[in-house]
Structures are given as structure tokens and as C-alpha cells.
Design a protein around this motif. Structure first.
Motif, short mmCIF file in Angstrom:
data_model
loop_
_atom_site.label_atom_id
_atom_site.label_comp_id
_atom_site.label_asym_id
_atom_site.label_seq_id
_atom_site.Cartn_x
_atom_site.Cartn_y
_atom_site.Cartn_z
N UNK A 1 -7.62 1.45 -31.96
CA UNK A 1 -7.90 1.13 -33.36
C UNK A 1 -9.20 1.77 -33.83
N UNK A 2 -10.21 1.81 -32.95
CA UNK A 2 -11.50 2.39 -33.35
C UNK A 2 -11.34 3.86 -33.68
N UNK A 3 -10.52 4.55 -32.90
CA UNK A 3 -10.32 5.99 -33.15
C UNK A 3 -9.67 6.20 -34.51
N UNK A 4 -8.83 5.27 -34.92
CA UNK A 4 -8.13 5.41 -36.19
C UNK A 4 -9.04 5.14 -37.39
N UNK A 5 -10.27 4.67 -37.12
CA UNK A 5 -11.21 4.42 -38.20
C UNK A 5 -12.20 5.56 -38.39
N UNK A 6 -12.14 6.59 -37.58
CA UNK A 6 -13.10 7.69 -37.66
C UNK A 6 -12.89 8.51 -38.93
N UNK A 7 -13.95 9.21 -39.32
CA UNK A 7 -13.97 9.87 -40.63
C UNK A 7 -13.11 11.13 -40.71
N UNK A 8 -12.56 11.57 -39.58
CA UNK A 8 -11.67 12.74 -39.66
C UNK A 8 -10.26 12.35 -40.06
#
Length: 301
Positions: free
Chosen positions: A28-35
Motif C-alpha cells: 500500500x505504501x508503494x501505491x502512495x508514492x508520487x510517481x
């Protein structure tokens, strides 16, 4: 902040659902990144990608759901009135009892078997989408839509297909039937259709569409948008591309050939479609002149 690690293929290259990403082991954290951006709830797309509402929603369509109405018509490339474009309001129809409920989506419970697969997902067929639009558009807009569907080059449907799509007792039936009577094969743009409708509504005879004009020896002079061959009157709609210098020169050479062979060519623009009084007066004079010539020729004979 550290640079986000690359996502596995196909994630990071196209639109995808959060659920699919989680199942693939992406946290889930990866899906919140700005890219990544969130075009619609539950969906991610690469930052900077031009992702429309329809493309984003295509990955969350369930079995039995499809894009419909003006959204499907837009997928088929049909010209739509302002505010009814493919991403302005997204229409999704369901075969089941539950309609899609999402922000920016108009959900319908509207079963049909006339569904096609498209690059943007499942959508009502051209004929089906035409009839679905009858409840949303005016009769004139529906004629424009129908002319696009049955156009001679790259036809998406036939007039019979459109007629077969009409469901007796459904909403929009009157509008659809009224529009169907005025749909013609041959129009090549929305403005040509609107020009034709305006001319006929003003009381002029209905023109033939995309007429090949020949000289006395049978040499091809050109194709005109609309014509009344009996009177040798042609009506051309000049879009913005006619402002190009090379196009203008070709138009002039062609017009000279028409004039030499007794044709009267009247040109119309978007201004004439919106405010047609001057154009109608030119047409009236042209018909009066040609009708007079015809009578004089017959009398002399």
C-alpha cells in the motif's frame, strides 16, 4: 525522499487497479508514492500519463457492465454536442440489477446483448449507443450522430441497424424515430449534416450528398458536399482546413472548372450554419435564377 523503486510489468506502464497491485505483492505504501496518480477511486496510473475518466474506469468494469450512451458514442468517434463528450459525463450500463455508483459516473440498469470490445473496454455497439443517446440528445444531434454511424467511408452501422436498435416503449423512442427519418448516408462531417438540416428546414429541396460532378466529356471535375444536379447548384461547407493556402488554391482551380461547365457553387462556413439568413438568400436567388433558365430553355425547345 528516495526515488520510488520501479514497479513490475505491466504496473507503472498503464492504468491498473489497487486490488490487482495488492494481489501482485505491491504494498500500500508503494501505491502512495508520487510517481503514481489516482484518476478514479481504486485505480492508479503513472504520473504524467494522460489518462481520461473512461480509460481509468475501463479497468474497474465488472462482468455485465459496459460504457453506454454518449460515452460509447464517443468511443466510436461520433461528434457530440458540447458538454456531452467522452469524458464529460461517463455513462456505464449494467445487465444486472445493480448500477455502477461512482463519482462522475451515471449508472444505468439497461441490459443488452449488443456489446462490442474496444481498446477502452466493453461498449454498446454503434447502433445501440445511437439509440441510448435518444434519451439525452435533441433530434438534430441524434441525426448528426446517426450520419456519423452510417457514413459511406468506414461505416459503423447501417440505417437498418439503427432502426433495429429502437425498442418500442423505451425512453427516447419518439426522438429516435424522428431522427431516423432524416439520417442519410454520405455526410462526412457534423457541420455538413447541420447545414443540410438547416437548408431542408428552410424549405429548399433536399440535396444529394457527395455528388461527383463531370463535364460534358465525362471528365471528373470534383466532388461536392451537397448538390441539386437538376439545377447545377452545389453547396460546399468550408471548414477551417480550407483556410490553408494550398487548399484554397485547389478550391479555386476546381471552382473555375465548375463555373466553365455551368455549375453554381455556393460556399458556407460555420458562421452561416449558426446564422444562415444570408446563405438562404443566396440559395433562394440561385434557385430562382436556375429555375428561370430551365423554363426559358424548355420554351426555346
Amino acid at each position: 525522499m528516495s526515488k520510488p523503486r520501479s514497479l513490475p510489468v505491466p504496473f507503472g506502464q498503464t492504468v491498473f487497479t489497487v486490488a490487482d497491485a495488492l494481489r501482485a505483492g505491491i504494498g500500500k505504501e508503494r501505491l502512495r508514492r508520487t510517481d503514481l496518480v489516482v484518476p478514479v477511486h481504486g485505480v492508479r496510473a503513472p504520473a504524467g500519463a494522460e489518462v481520461g475518466q473512461v480509460e481509468a474506469l475501463s479497468v474497474v468494469l465488472r462482468d455485465g457492465q459496459r460504457f453506454s450512451h454518449t460515452t460509447a458514442a464517443g468511443i466510436w468517434g461520433a461528434p457530440l454536442p458540447r458538454g456531452a463528450g467522452i469524458d464529460d459525463v461517463v455513462h456505464v450500463s449494467s445487465d444486472g440489477t445493480v448500477a455502477m455508483r461512482r463519482r462522475g459516473v451515471v449508472g444505468h440498469r439497461l441490459p443488452t446483448s449488443d456489446v462490442r470490445d474496444t481498446p477502452l473496454g466493453r461498449a454498446s455497439s454503434p447502433a445501440q449507443s445511437w439509440f441510448e443517446c435518444a434519451d439525452l440528445l435533441s433530434a438534430a444531434d441524434l441525426v448528426v450522430l446517426g450520419d456519423h454511424m452510417v457514413r459511406r467511408d468506414h461505416a459503423l452501422a447501417t440505417p437498418d441497424d439503427l432502426a433495429a436498435s429502437i425498442v418500442p416503449g423505451a425512453r427516447g423512442v419518439r426522438t429516435a424515430r424522428a431522427a431516423l427519418e432524416r439520417i442519410r448516408v454520405g455526410a462526412e462531417s457534423a457541420m455538413e449534416t447541420r447545414l443540410r438540416l438547416g437548408v431542408v428546414d428552410a424549405g429548399f429541396p433536399e440535396p444529394e450528398l457527395n455528388v461527383d460532378v463531370l463535364d460534358a466529356a465525362g471528365t471528373f471535375l470534383g466532388r461536392v458536399d451537397m448538390a441539386w444536379p437538376e439545377y447545377r447548384i452545389a453547396l460546399e461547407y468550408d471548414g477551417d482546413h480550407h483556410r490553408d493556402q494550398d487548399t484554397w488554391r485547389r478550391d479555386q482551380r476546381r471552382s473555375n472548372g465548375f463555373t466553365v461547365n455551368g455549375w453554381l457553387v455556393i460556399h458556407a462556413t460555420a458562421v452561416n450554419v449558426a446564422r444562415p439568413a444570408v446563405l438562404f438568400e443566396r440559395l433562394r436567388r440561385a434557385f430562382a435564377d436556375r429555375a428561370g433558365r430551365t423554363r426559358r430553355t424548355r420554351s426555346a425547345g
